[in-house]
Design a protein around this motif. Structure first.
Motif, PDB file in Angstrom:
ATOM      1  N   ASP A  51       0.830  -1.200   0.000  1.00  0.00           N
ATOM      2  CA  ASP A  51       0.000   0.000   0.000  1.00  0.00           C
ATOM      3  C   ASP A  51       0.870   1.259   0.000  1.00  0.00           C
ATOM      4  O   ASP A  51       2.095   1.192  -0.066  1.00  0.00           O
ATOM      5  CB  ASP A  51      -0.953  -0.002   1.204  1.00  0.00           C
ATOM      6  N   TYR A  52       0.220   2.419   0.056  1.00  0.00           N
ATOM      7  CA  TYR A  52       0.908   3.698   0.176  1.00  0.00           C
ATOM      8  C   TYR A  52       1.095   4.034   1.656  1.00  0.00           C
ATOM      9  O   TYR A  52       0.295   3.623   2.507  1.00  0.00           O
ATOM     10  CB  TYR A  52       0.080   4.827  -0.447  1.00  0.00           C
ATOM     11  N   GLN A  53       2.151   4.788   1.944  1.00  0.00           N
ATOM     12  CA  GLN A  53       2.296   5.352   3.282  1.00  0.00           C
ATOM     13  C   GLN A  53       2.558   6.848   3.171  1.00  0.00           C
ATOM     14  O   GLN A  53       3.478   7.280   2.470  1.00  0.00           O
ATOM     15  CB  GLN A  53       3.427   4.721   4.086  1.00  0.00           C
ATOM     16  N   LEU A  54       1.740   7.633   3.856  1.00  0.00           N
ATOM     17  CA  LEU A  54       1.913   9.079   3.944  1.00  0.00           C
ATOM     18  C   LEU A  54       2.330   9.424   5.360  1.00  0.00           C
ATOM     19  O   LEU A  54       1.685   8.989   6.323  1.00  0.00           O
ATOM     20  CB  LEU A  54       0.620   9.796   3.564  1.00  0.00           C
ATOM     21  N   LEU A  55       3.408  10.180   5.505  1.00  0.00           N
ATOM     22  CA  LEU A  55       3.894  10.623   6.812  1.00  0.00           C
ATOM     23  C   LEU A  55       3.945  12.143   6.818  1.00  0.00           C
ATOM     24  O   LEU A  55       4.640  12.751   5.993  1.00  0.00           O
ATOM     25  CB  LEU A  55       5.281  10.049   7.108  1.00  0.00           C
ATOM     26  N   TYR A  56       3.212  12.754   7.732  1.00  0.00           N
ATOM     27  CA  TYR A  56       3.135  14.217   7.823  1.00  0.00           C
ATOM     28  C   TYR A  56       3.842  14.669   9.091  1.00  0.00           C
ATOM     29  O   TYR A  56       3.431  14.332  10.206  1.00  0.00           O
ATOM     30  CB  TYR A  56       1.670  14.656   7.845  1.00  0.00           C
ATOM     31  N   MET A  57       4.931  15.424   8.919  1.00  0.00           N
ATOM     32  CA  MET A  57       5.733  15.870  10.046  1.00  0.00           C
ATOM     33  C   MET A  57       5.099  17.121  10.672  1.00  0.00           C
ATOM     34  O   MET A  57       5.088  18.193  10.074  1.00  0.00           O
ATOM     35  CB  MET A  57       7.153  16.188   9.582  1.00  0.00           C
ATOM     36  N   VAL A  58       4.576  16.951  11.879  1.00  0.00           N
ATOM     37  CA  VAL A  58       3.903  18.047  12.582  1.00  0.00           C
ATOM     38  C   VAL A  58       4.918  18.934  13.296  1.00  0.00           C
ATOM     39  O   VAL A  58       4.813  20.161  13.289  1.00  0.00           O
ATOM     40  CB  VAL A  58       2.870  17.496  13.580  1.00  0.00           C
ATOM     41  N   SER A  59       5.914  18.320  13.904  1.00  0.00           N
ATOM     42  CA  SER A  59       6.941  19.095  14.607  1.00  0.00           C
ATOM     43  C   SER A  59       8.225  18.279  14.660  1.00  0.00           C
ATOM     44  O   SER A  59       8.208  17.052  14.529  1.00  0.00           O
ATOM     45  CB  SER A  59       6.484  19.459  16.028  1.00  0.00           C
ATOM     46  N   GLY A  60       9.340  18.981  14.850  1.00  0.00           N
ATOM     47  CA  GLY A  60      10.622  18.305  14.903  1.00  0.00           C
ATOM     48  C   GLY A  60      11.069  17.838  13.534  1.00  0.00           C
ATOM     49  O   GLY A  60      10.667  18.382  12.497  1.00  0.00           O
ATOM     50  N   HIS A  61      11.925  16.817  13.516  1.00  0.00           N
ATOM     51  CA  HIS A  61      12.379  16.281  12.244  1.00  0.00           C
ATOM     52  C   HIS A  61      12.823  14.838  12.400  1.00  0.00           C
ATOM     53  O   HIS A  61      13.055  14.347  13.501  1.00  0.00           O
ATOM     54  CB  HIS A  61      13.528  17.130  11.675  1.00  0.00           C
ATOM     55  N   ALA A  62      12.937  14.134  11.277  1.00  0.00           N
ATOM     56  CA  ALA A  62      13.435  12.764  11.225  1.00  0.00           C
ATOM     57  C   ALA A  62      14.145  12.592   9.890  1.00  0.00           C
ATOM     58  O   ALA A  62      14.032  13.434   8.990  1.00  0.00           O
ATOM     59  CB  ALA A  62      12.286  11.762  11.366  1.00  0.00           C
ATOM     60  N   GLY A  74      11.675  18.099   7.914  1.00  0.00           N
ATOM     61  CA  GLY A  74      11.196  18.888   9.042  1.00  0.00           C
ATOM     62  C   GLY A  74       9.699  19.129   9.010  1.00  0.00           C
ATOM     63  O   GLY A  74       8.972  18.610   8.154  1.00  0.00           O
ATOM     64  N   GLU A  75       9.230  19.937   9.948  1.00  0.00           N
ATOM     65  CA  GLU A  75       7.803  20.169  10.137  1.00  0.00           C
ATOM     66  C   GLU A  75       7.156  20.790   8.902  1.00  0.00           C
ATOM     67  O   GLU A  75       7.780  21.553   8.161  1.00  0.00           O
ATOM     68  CB  GLU A  75       7.568  21.059  11.352  1.00  0.00           C
ATOM     69  N   GLY A  76       5.899  20.398   8.684  1.00  0.00           N
ATOM     70  CA  GLY A  76       5.154  20.925   7.558  1.00  0.00           C
ATOM     71  C   GLY A  76       5.412  20.198   6.252  1.00  0.00           C
ATOM     72  O   GLY A  76       4.894  20.609   5.216  1.00  0.00           O
ATOM     73  N   TYR A  92      15.258   9.997  16.353  1.00  0.00           N
ATOM     74  CA  TYR A  92      16.294  10.086  17.366  1.00  0.00           C
ATOM     75  C   TYR A  92      15.670  10.443  18.716  1.00  0.00           C
ATOM     76  O   TYR A  92      14.884  11.391  18.815  1.00  0.00           O
ATOM     77  CB  TYR A  92      17.340  11.127  16.971  1.00  0.00           C
ATOM     78  N   SER A  93      16.060   9.698  19.732  1.00  0.00           N
ATOM     79  CA  SER A  93      15.427   9.847  21.046  1.00  0.00           C
ATOM     80  C   SER A  93      15.572  11.252  21.617  1.00  0.00           C
ATOM     81  O   SER A  93      14.699  11.719  22.347  1.00  0.00           O
ATOM     82  CB  SER A  93      16.020   8.831  22.031  1.00  0.00           C
ATOM     83  N   GLN A  94      16.652  11.941  21.282  1.00  0.00           N
ATOM     84  CA  GLN A  94      16.894  13.264  21.863  1.00  0.00           C
ATOM     85  C   GLN A  94      16.352  14.403  21.000  1.00  0.00           C
ATOM     86  O   GLN A  94      16.540  15.566  21.327  1.00  0.00           O
ATOM     87  CB  GLN A  94      18.401  13.454  22.082  1.00  0.00           C
ATOM     88  N   VAL A  95      15.683  14.055  19.892  1.00  0.00           N
ATOM     89  CA  VAL A  95      15.106  15.088  19.021  1.00  0.00           C
ATOM     90  C   VAL A  95      13.585  15.038  19.134  1.00  0.00           C
ATOM     91  O   VAL A  95      12.961  14.088  18.662  1.00  0.00           O
ATOM     92  CB  VAL A  95      15.513  14.866  17.548  1.00  0.00           C
ATOM     93  N   PRO A  96      12.954  16.013  19.779  1.00  0.00           N
ATOM     94  CA  PRO A  96      11.487  16.011  19.872  1.00  0.00           C
ATOM     95  C   PRO A  96      10.867  15.973  18.471  1.00  0.00           C
ATOM     96  O   PRO A  96      11.235  16.756  17.604  1.00  0.00           O
ATOM     97  CB  PRO A  96      11.176  17.325  20.587  1.00  0.00           C
ATOM     98  N   MET A  97       9.943  15.056  18.264  1.00  0.00           N
ATOM     99  CA  MET A  97       9.357  14.867  16.944  1.00  0.00           C
ATOM    100  C   MET A  97       7.948  14.316  17.084  1.00  0.00           C
ATOM    101  O   MET A  97       7.672  13.479  17.935  1.00  0.00           O
ATOM    102  CB  MET A  97      10.219  13.888  16.136  1.00  0.00           C
ATOM    103  N   LEU A  98       7.049  14.807  16.229  1.00  0.00           N
ATOM    104  CA  LEU A  98       5.692  14.279  16.168  1.00  0.00           C
ATOM    105  C   LEU A  98       5.304  14.162  14.699  1.00  0.00           C
ATOM    106  O   LEU A  98       5.363  15.139  13.966  1.00  0.00           O
ATOM    107  CB  LEU A  98       4.709  15.173  16.926  1.00  0.00           C
ATOM    108  N   CYS A  99       4.955  12.956  14.302  1.00  0.00           N
ATOM    109  CA  CYS A  99       4.611  12.678  12.913  1.00  0.00           C
ATOM    110  C   CYS A  99       3.329  11.856  12.869  1.00  0.00           C
ATOM    111  O   CYS A  99       3.188  10.873  13.609  1.00  0.00           O
ATOM    112  CB  CYS A  99       5.753  11.914  12.244  1.00  0.00           C
ATOM    113  N   ARG A 100       2.379  12.252  12.021  1.00  0.00           N
ATOM    114  CA  ARG A 100       1.150  11.478  11.837  1.00  0.00           C
ATOM    115  C   ARG A 100       1.240  10.734  10.508  1.00  0.00           C
ATOM    116  O   ARG A 100       1.654  11.303   9.505  1.00  0.00           O
ATOM    117  CB  ARG A 100      -0.072  12.393  11.879  1.00  0.00           C
TER     118      ARG A 100
END
Length: 292
Positions: A51-62, A74-76, A92-100
């Motif tokens: 299938d497809y996967q969409l990842l939207y970075m709300v804050s932080g980075h990966a 990064g975000e947005g 990364y555990s030390q980088v605050p990140m939120l992704c939906r």
């Protein structure tokens, strides 16, 4: 040290023979209860998924492996993995990140992506879009609780979120005549990144190079609300997420969201959602326990 995940046994990895199906959805975050997770995470799917996967970075980075190169996202921004494309990404555990994220498939999936400006490529920049994020968050709740008609709700909310992303990307490419809207998108991005600060209307107007009166008028035309009301909505949505994704106290959430007075925060939260922060936190965790 990395914790490595793969999806060889993932039962949600399917290519549905229906117009559109949400196979799974959720949230990736390196913050739990106000604390960092203990280990870095590497996700690797050498054969991709069906299938497809969409990842939207709300804050932080990966970091994501795209077109053979590691890129910091990064975000947005949106990362889109298409079927059977290798997937490698790390947090990364030390980088605050939120992704939906959303896994989806269906006979109309490719057409939906094309219509929303994502027909080709794997990295897109709609910018921060609180309305779309709220829809993705609601989808996670629908998937968790699986109330009657939840699949219809999932499809509807995903189509709306994609339309919002597509609209915002289209507006970013618009002509100079839409400079006012572009300024509002810019200040909305700024507010989403600095919502915890004591933002003043004069400061936001200066950010756009506008007078206070002109800024408020233009902002209301573009969003349907005042800058203050928009800021409160951002803070309340962030607060709700923090209350439901960890063990932060109400006082800690208040401070993180820009409120020095926890009592004032509680009143604002209750007015916005019709429920107190404490009750919101308790209700979410009691419902989560029922599903275990």
């Amino acid at each position: 040290m990395y914790v490595i995940y793969d999806s060889e046994r993932d039962v949600t990895n399917v290519a549905a023979n229906v117009p559109l199906q949400i196979n799974s959805c959720g949230i990736n975050t390196t913050r739990r209860g106000g604390r960092s997770t203990e280990e870095d995470v590497l996700v690797r799917r050498p054969s991709g998924r069906l299938d497809y996967q969409l990842l939207y970075m709300v804050s932080g980075h990966a970091d994501y492996l795209l077109d053979g190169e590691w890129q910091t996202v990064g975000e947005g921004k949106i990362v889109l993995y298409r079927p059977q494309v290798p997937q490698f990404y790390r947090t990364y555990s030390q980088v605050p990140m939120l992704c939906r994220w959303v896994h989806f498939s269906g006979t109309e999936a490719a057409a939906l992506l094309e219509e929303c400006g994502m027909g080709h490529g794997n990295l897109f920049s709609p910018g921060l879009c609180p309305a779309a994020e709220a829809l993705l968050k609601s989808m996670a709740g629908e998937m968790l609780h699986r109330e009657p008609m939840y699949r219809i709700m999932l499809e509807s909310q995903f189509r709306q979120a994609m339309a919002l992303f597509g609209r915002q990307m289209a507006q970013r490419k618009s002509s100079p005549a839409d400079s006012g809207r572009q300024k509002m998108l810019s200040v909305m991005d700024y507010m989403n990144r600095h919502y915890f600060e004591p933002l003043q209307t004069e400061e936001l107007a200066a950010h756009c190079g506008l007078s206070k009166y002109h800024f408020i008028h233009l902002f209301r035309m573009c969003t349907g609300m005042t800058p203050y009301a928009y800021l409160i909505r951002i803070r309340m949505e962030r607060a709700q997420t923090l209350l439901q994704t960890g063990d932060m106290t109400v006082q800690e959430v208040a401070f993180v969201c820009g409120y020095q007075d926890p009592l004032y925060f509680s009143r604002a939260f209750s007015k916005h959602f019709g429920i107190s922060p404490t009750d919101c936190k308790q209700r979410f965790f009691s419902e989560s326990q029922k599903d275990i």
